[in-house]
Write a protein that holds these residues in place. Structure first.
Motif, mmCIF file in Angstrom:
data_model
loop_
_atom_site.group_PDB
_atom_site.id
_atom_site.type_symbol
_atom_site.label_atom_id
_atom_site.label_comp_id
_atom_site.label_asym_id
_atom_site.label_seq_id
_atom_site.Cartn_x
_atom_site.Cartn_y
_atom_site.Cartn_z
ATOM 1 N N GLY A 119 -18.114 20.600 8.704
ATOM 2 C CA GLY A 119 -17.897 20.041 7.367
ATOM 3 C C GLY A 119 -18.385 18.621 7.283
ATOM 4 O O GLY A 119 -18.893 18.053 8.252
ATOM 5 N N ASN A 120 -18.246 18.062 6.112
ATOM 6 C CA ASN A 120 -18.581 16.652 5.953
ATOM 7 C C ASN A 120 -17.702 16.030 4.867
ATOM 8 O O ASN A 120 -17.171 16.731 4.007
ATOM 9 C CB ASN A 120 -20.067 16.474 5.598
ATOM 10 C CG ASN A 120 -20.404 17.041 4.239
ATOM 11 O OD1 ASN A 120 -20.379 18.248 4.021
ATOM 12 N ND2 ASN A 120 -20.699 16.161 3.298
ATOM 13 N N ASP A 121 -17.530 14.744 4.985
ATOM 14 C CA ASP A 121 -16.826 13.993 3.953
ATOM 15 C C ASP A 121 -17.858 13.312 3.064
ATOM 16 O O ASP A 121 -19.008 13.125 3.463
ATOM 17 C CB ASP A 121 -15.923 12.933 4.591
ATOM 18 C CG ASP A 121 -14.615 13.530 5.045
ATOM 19 O OD1 ASP A 121 -13.893 12.857 5.787
ATOM 20 O OD2 ASP A 121 -14.312 14.683 4.661
ATOM 21 N N THR A 122 -17.427 12.925 1.891
ATOM 22 C CA THR A 122 -18.363 12.330 0.943
ATOM 23 C C THR A 122 -17.796 11.033 0.400
ATOM 24 O O THR A 122 -16.617 10.743 0.540
ATOM 25 C CB THR A 122 -18.611 13.275 -0.248
ATOM 26 O OG1 THR A 122 -17.380 13.469 -0.927
ATOM 27 C CG2 THR A 122 -19.158 14.603 0.204
ATOM 28 N N ILE A 123 -18.675 10.255 -0.212
ATOM 29 C CA ILE A 123 -18.224 9.084 -0.956
ATOM 30 C C ILE A 123 -18.681 9.271 -2.396
ATOM 31 O O ILE A 123 -19.830 9.667 -2.642
ATOM 32 C CB ILE A 123 -18.822 7.770 -0.425
ATOM 33 C CG1 ILE A 123 -18.903 7.764 1.094
ATOM 34 C CG2 ILE A 123 -18.005 6.601 -0.910
ATOM 35 C CD1 ILE A 123 -19.442 6.457 1.650
ATOM 36 N N VAL A 124 -17.781 8.999 -3.318
ATOM 37 C CA VAL A 124 -18.128 9.093 -4.743
ATOM 38 C C VAL A 124 -17.654 7.831 -5.448
ATOM 39 O O VAL A 124 -16.883 7.056 -4.901
ATOM 40 C CB VAL A 124 -17.470 10.314 -5.412
ATOM 41 C CG1 VAL A 124 -17.907 11.599 -4.751
ATOM 42 C CG2 VAL A 124 -15.970 10.182 -5.391
ATOM 43 N N ILE A 125 -18.138 7.652 -6.654
ATOM 44 C CA ILE A 125 -17.701 6.506 -7.460
ATOM 45 C C ILE A 125 -16.953 7.042 -8.680
ATOM 46 O O ILE A 125 -17.540 7.754 -9.504
ATOM 47 C CB ILE A 125 -18.910 5.666 -7.913
ATOM 48 C CG1 ILE A 125 -19.701 5.196 -6.702
ATOM 49 C CG2 ILE A 125 -18.441 4.468 -8.719
ATOM 50 C CD1 ILE A 125 -20.880 4.314 -7.049
ATOM 51 N N PRO A 126 -15.668 6.745 -8.792
ATOM 52 C CA PRO A 126 -14.916 7.220 -9.964
ATOM 53 C C PRO A 126 -15.495 6.656 -11.255
ATOM 54 O O PRO A 126 -16.102 5.592 -11.279
ATOM 55 C CB PRO A 126 -13.506 6.686 -9.721
ATOM 56 C CG PRO A 126 -13.435 6.432 -8.274
ATOM 57 C CD PRO A 126 -14.810 6.045 -7.846
ATOM 58 N N LYS A 127 -15.263 7.404 -12.322
ATOM 59 C CA LYS A 127 -15.837 7.020 -13.600
ATOM 60 C C LYS A 127 -15.297 5.673 -14.058
ATOM 61 O O LYS A 127 -16.014 4.865 -14.631
ATOM 62 C CB LYS A 127 -15.494 8.085 -14.633
ATOM 63 C CG LYS A 127 -16.126 7.865 -15.965
ATOM 64 C CD LYS A 127 -15.708 8.993 -16.896
ATOM 65 C CE LYS A 127 -16.258 8.765 -18.282
ATOM 66 N NZ LYS A 127 -17.242 9.747 -18.669
ATOM 67 N N ALA A 128 -14.004 5.444 -13.814
ATOM 68 C CA ALA A 128 -13.385 4.219 -14.315
ATOM 69 C C ALA A 128 -13.507 3.076 -13.321
ATOM 70 O O ALA A 128 -12.756 2.110 -13.421
ATOM 71 C CB ALA A 128 -11.914 4.493 -14.622
ATOM 72 N N ALA A 129 -14.425 3.147 -12.395
ATOM 73 C CA ALA A 129 -14.556 2.085 -11.397
ATOM 74 C C ALA A 129 -14.841 0.758 -12.086
ATOM 75 O O ALA A 129 -15.769 0.657 -12.879
ATOM 76 C CB ALA A 129 -15.683 2.416 -10.419
ATOM 77 N N PRO A 130 -14.058 -0.260 -11.747
ATOM 78 C CA PRO A 130 -14.291 -1.551 -12.385
ATOM 79 C C PRO A 130 -15.611 -2.204 -11.951
ATOM 80 O O PRO A 130 -16.199 -2.958 -12.712
ATOM 81 C CB PRO A 130 -13.111 -2.416 -11.938
ATOM 82 C CG PRO A 130 -12.117 -1.469 -11.374
ATOM 83 C CD PRO A 130 -12.857 -0.271 -10.920
ATOM 84 N N LYS A 131 -16.074 -1.894 -10.716
ATOM 85 C CA LYS A 131 -17.279 -2.558 -10.222
ATOM 86 C C LYS A 131 -18.295 -1.530 -9.710
ATOM 87 O O LYS A 131 -18.538 -1.424 -8.512
ATOM 88 C CB LYS A 131 -16.900 -3.525 -9.098
ATOM 89 C CG LYS A 131 -15.745 -4.419 -9.485
ATOM 90 C CD LYS A 131 -15.698 -5.663 -8.672
ATOM 91 C CE LYS A 131 -14.382 -6.364 -8.908
ATOM 92 N NZ LYS A 131 -14.280 -7.297 -9.944
ATOM 93 N N PRO A 132 -18.890 -0.762 -10.624
ATOM 94 C CA PRO A 132 -19.763 0.323 -10.182
ATOM 95 C C PRO A 132 -21.011 -0.160 -9.445
ATOM 96 O O PRO A 132 -21.456 0.466 -8.500
ATOM 97 C CB PRO A 132 -20.133 1.051 -11.478
ATOM 98 C CG PRO A 132 -19.815 0.107 -12.569
ATOM 99 C CD PRO A 132 -18.746 -0.797 -12.083
#
Lengths: 307, 316, 423
Positions: free
Chosen positions: C324-337
């Protein structure tokens, strides 16, 4: 005191004290067995904590194998020591913040409630009293989960999980302590002092301020100390209500660490909190001594019993 | 002492006619009850209202995407399906929840008993025989209150490791290392360790107040040491015993962290059921149902206790 | 009872739920719930959410999914924000030194919020209780997070390191759960096997037993198994020869559950999360279920004086095991995209990603620059743990765990419930 060996007349047919049977039959001897049990209990109670404190000075990672003395976990390790690890420091300050705030609100609320419930009779009063007592003996997980569901559903736009929610939860849980302690004290004081004040013409507010509250002083102080200590220790409620990592107090950090891979830095942080709580209690003690310095023996002794 | 019959009226003060006879001091009727209002309001919003939310979650549903709990606040649309399923996990099928419940009852019962016997002994000694060590012992007895419970159990966790000091000490007398973590006895002793201060201090308070002269009277009438204990001290301390048992055993029913730190899944308690249900997707209503059942379980002894203390104070 | 209790129609339509959970302004949250629920439960307005995720296709390796674009990615010329970056992640999953390097390079501070398990992490994120700039979900949640409109698509121009450094399987066409890597970048890759103490069992014997090591009475009370339902049940399914790691077969799941209960009650196994990386090195356990990263990183937890070669790892010879693998995502409401994009790019950098892995994590990033043999010869991974290193072939032969449908997930969770209640 109660252990004075009395040289009064003994009941008939008892052997003299210097023989073995006499010693056994002497009703006023010190019970060795109970003494051993008490000392054993105290050791069992305190020793693990002392060992935990000692291990905070361990040279290695282990908290069960002594690997030498070191201040590594206190300030030397550049990442994991208490001094350098921002997570641990934040946790300690959060604990202090929550406990202080909780005391500031729970003690007045509880004291007022106790005073009111003492003088109010009837059905509504006993219902209110029941709920207060229920909040005292209820398993904390019920409160933690209910408040968690409350703040994540009904009040989700009013209160976010985090310090505010934790504060509200803690006050709710701790409010019953001052109620019980102050109520007990009120019962032992009785209404005489206030009646005397009334007869001398004091209006209700003055009677309260200058007679009742000073009399309740020791009990209020005691409950403040107890609420503080209990809030520092509280874990179930604040864990469910914590939000971002900065709102996790030390108790939650200890719990998470204990289930993951704790380092002696956790021991060090817990020791610091222990010293802080001890300091708070000592402070309350000194304030208590100052207040009762000029008072009669009876009042301060009675207050001490509550303390 | 001032009696109610002495009326010294002053002009311009608050009306004294009200409640004069009732309480002996003259305040307006709602003066004292008003002190309780902030506390009552607080309890109403942050204690009673959450219970309603628990009901709404338990009888509610879950969202379709992440299966987070969706409370239903209108009682007429409450659904008892999940509650029923939860009850069935106690009573029928594989009865997967029955074991934790029975275990909880056993552990709480055993721990309370040990707390009582051990706590009574310590309280008795301190109250009656401690002499000049009394204050020191009291301070040490109170110390668990201000040392974090978690720190104390955490300290035990370290000691009970396979290479910890307990096994080392046992090794001195030739006992092979025992795996402590995960055993029921460890959990029971952990519970005792955590809750016994709540037993000792009320008991001490009660025993301390027993009049010395009553005991001497018993002696004078010819009772032996044990008889005095059984027929004078014990009945006098009964309210303290019951209070201590209540304060110690009821909170234990919701304990889950002692098991998490010192036990394993085979020693899981009722509190663990709730804790894992709260964390799992789709299990919000089940968590709510479990909390409801626990509230009922705890309320019954609590009501009984309040009833009996009220009856005894009325009789006194 | 025909339908599973969790399959009941919801009182709110999905749109109303999303509105509530995203915290979009409503007068009172209860008012919205009450208004929406004025219609009888079960009679939903539009797009009836009666079967929940039934309408959506579940991503599988042989049935990859392209996620819909819910909005445009942030423009390339957005200025990089300063201040604090909020990372929402597992505990101790990133090297503090590497984080410090990031902080120094961009002049920001990184605040770290942890979750103890994926369900808790999702719960708090979905409810808006945590405001995160970056989040580390497992692959099975990505499609759902997109559907709930909780993530923002990535601007590929801002993350050049992925194309430059990562295995092709993650770049073009992209992973099966997110074709074209619209929302996610990979973080770490890992296999799930069996870790053991080489001073208590030798390699050949361990390889002969494989998954049976958990049941070996020689290791009674010294067995640790993961306190995570997918890994726990998944491995027992494999042991039974069920190659579908996302099985919806109640009989297979029941057998796996019984096996785990047997392990716990019969052989004294304990469910832990730290069993491999913290307890096995200390000697408390002899056998434990292990992610490859856990056993590689375990060397940092060895007591002084214990040699590294005491740790062993078994994984099926033919590479047919869990991967398997883990991922990194950016939430929509991220204050500092914009800063979040830099963060993703930073950890995909050959040097920093490698440092994170070699000096701390033990969890390998899918970099083309990492050659398994070189890892061993450089001493990053001891030769006794060579089986814990992955190469790209692992992702073609291994069994990947993906999203489960609501029904199947309920089956798995019911079994897990029974295990946690003590059986």
């Amino acid at each position: 005191m109660s252990d004075a060996t009395l040289t009064r007349e003994r009941p008939i047919a008892v052997a003299p004290a210097h023989t073995a049977t006499g010693w056994f039959r002497n009703p006023w001897r010190k019970p060795r067995f109970l003494q051993a049990v008490t000392i054993g209990y105290l050791a069992w109670s305190i020793l693990p904590v002392i060992i935990a404190i000692v291990f905070s000075f361990n040279n290695g990672r282990s908290r069960s194998t002594w690997q030498g003395f070191s201040l590594r976990w206190w300030y030397q390790d550049p990442f994991d020591s208490v001094w350098h690890d921002p997570a641990l420091r934040t946790a300690m300050f959060q604990t202090l913040r929550l406990s202080t705030l909780t005391v500031l609100l729970a003690v007045p609320l509880g004291t007022a409630f106790a005073i009111g419930i003492d003088r109010w009779h009837g059905r509504p009063a006993s219902t209110a009293n029941f709920f207060m007592l229920f909040s005292f003996v209820m398993p904390e997980i019920i409160l933690g989960v209910s408040l968690f569901l409350l703040f994540t559903n009904l009040l989700e736009s009013a209160v976010r999980l985090g310090t505010t929610a934790q504060f509200l939860g803690l006050v709710t849980f701790q409010m019953s302590y001052p109620v019980i302690i102050v109520r007990a004290r009120l019962l032992s004081i009785g209404p005489e002092y206030e009646e005397a004040a009334m007869d001398l013409g004091a209006p209700p507010s003055q009677s309260l301020r200058r007679v009742l509250l000073p009399l309740l002083g020791p009990a209020i102080l005691a409950s403040a100390a107890l609420v503080f200590a209990d809030s520092v220790d509280d874990f179930v409620t604040v864990r469910y209500l914590s939000g971002p990592a900065s709102s996790e107090p030390l108790s939650v950090k200890i719990y998470s660490a204990a289930r993951a891979s704790p380092t002696p830095a956790v021991n060090a942080a817990a020791t610091i909190m222990l010293i802080t709580t001890l300091g708070a209690i000592a402070l309350a003690w000194f304030v208590f001594r100052r207040i009762t310095r000029n008072r009669g023996e009876a009042v301060s002794a009675a207050g001490l019993a509550e303390f | 002492m001032a009696s109610g019959s002495q009326t010294v009226t002053r002009p311009g003060r608050r009306g004294r006619r009200d409640a004069r006879e009732r309480s002996g001091v003259s305040y307006p009727r709602w003066y004292w009850p008003s002190f309780t209002f902030p506390g009552i309001l607080w309890l109403a919003v942050l204690f009673i209202l959450p219970f309603y939310v628990v009901l709404s979650v338990a009888f509610g549903t879950v969202d379709p995407l992440f299966r987070l709990p969706l409370p239903v606040y209108q009682p007429w649309w409450w659904s008892l399906d999940t509650f029923q399923t939860t009850l069935e996990k106690f009573t029928s099928g594989d009865r997967i929840y029955l074991d934790p419940l029975i275990r909880t009852l056993v552990y709480v019962g055993l721990s309370s008993l040990i707390c009582l016997v051990l706590g009574y002994s310590v309280a008795y000694y301190t109250a009656r025989y401690a002499g000049r060590w009394r204050w020191l012992i009291l301070v040490l007895l109170i110390s668990p209150f201000w040392i974090s419970y978690l720190m104390r159990i955490y300290a035990w966790q370290s000691l009970l490791q396979p290479d910890g000091y307990v096994n080392d000490a046992l090794g001195v007398v030739g006992v092979t290392p025992i795996i402590w973590i995960g055993r029921p006895i460890t959990v029971v002793l952990g519970l005792v360790y955590g809750y016994i201060p709540f037993m000792i201090l009320p008991l001490f308070g009660f025993l301390d107040r027993i009049d010395q002269h009553l005991l001497e009277a018993g002696r004078d009438l010819g009772a032996g040491s044990f008889q005095t204990f059984r027929r004078v001290t014990l009945p006098l301390s009964k309210p303290g015993i019951i209070a201590g048992l209540v304060i110690v055993s009821l909170p234990m029913f919701g304990d889950y962290f002692t098991n998490n730190l010192l036990g394993s899944t085979s020693t899981s308690m009722y509190g663990n059921l709730i804790d894992s249900a709260v964390g799992q997707a789709g299990q919000g209503p089940e968590a709510g149902s479990l909390v409801l059942i626990l509230i009922v379980l705890v309320m019954i002894p609590m009501l009984y206790y309040l009833r009996s203390t009220r009856r005894s104070t009325e009789a006194a | 009872m025909s339908a599973h209790p969790r399959q009941r129609p919801s009182a709110l339509s999905r749109r109303d739920f999303l509105r509530r959970s995203l915290g979009v302004a409503v007068a009172l949250p209860s008012a919205a719930a009450i208004l929406a629920a004025c219609s009888k439960p079960g009679t939903t307005s539009s797009g009836g959410a009666t079967t929940g995720t039934g309408a959506r296709v579940l991503a599988r390796p042989d049935d990859p999914v392209t996620l819909p674009m819910t909005q445009d990615p942030i423009p390339t010329d957005t200025p990089i924000e300063g201040g604090t970056l909020n990372v929402y992640n597992w505990d101790a999953y990133m090297y503090k030194k590497t984080l410090k390097a990031f902080e120094d390079e961009y002049g920001v501070t990184v605040e770290w919020t942890t979750f103890n398990n994926m369900e808790e992490g999702i719960q708090k994120l979905v409810a808006g209780q945590v405001e995160a700039d970056v989040f580390f979900p497992t692959t099975d949640y990505i499609a759902r997070l997109v559907e709930a409109d909780l993530m923002q698509p990535l601007n590929h121009e801002l993350i050049p390191n992925l194309a430059a450094n990562c295995w092709p399987v993650f770049n073009d066409p992209g992973p099966y759960y997110d074709l074209g890597w619209r929302y996610s970048v990979p973080y770490t890759i890992y296999t799930t096997g069996v870790a053991y103490r080489r001073d208590r069992i030798d390699d050949a014997a361990a390889a002969a037993k494989g998954y049976e090591l958990f049941f070996d009475p020689a290791f009674k009370d010294e067995v640790s198994y993961y306190d995570s339902y997918r890994d726990a049940i998944g491995m027992m399914l494999l042991r039974d020869g069920v190659t579908d790691a996302n099985s919806s077969d109640p009989a297979a799941i029941g057998k796996a559950k019984d096996a785990i209960l047997d392990m716990i009650n019969g052989n004294g196994a304990r469910l832990t999360i730290n069993g491999t990386y913290a307890k096995l090195p200390e000697g408390e356990f002899s056998v434990s279920e292990s992610w490859s990263g856990d056993i590689v990183g375990a060397k940092y937890y060895l007591p002084k004086g214990t040699p590294e070669d005491v740790l062993g790892y078994w994984y099926p010879e033919d590479k047919r095991g869990l991967v398997g693998n883990d991922t990194i995502v950016i939430p929509k409401a991220a204050p500092k995209p914009r800063l979040a994009h830099e963060f993703l790019n930073f950890f995909l950098d050959k040097h920093w990603g490698y440092q994170n892995f070699a000096d701390w994590n033990g969890y390998q990033p899918p970099f083309t620059s990492i050659v398994p043999d070189k890892l061993v010869s450089d001493g990053v991974v001891p030769s006794t743990l060579a089986s814990a290193v992955l190469d790209e072939k692992n992702f073609t032969t291994g069994y990947l765990q993906g999203e489960l449908s609501a029904d199947t997930d309920a089956l798995w969770l019911d079994a897990w419930n029974e295990i946690q209640a003590g059986g």
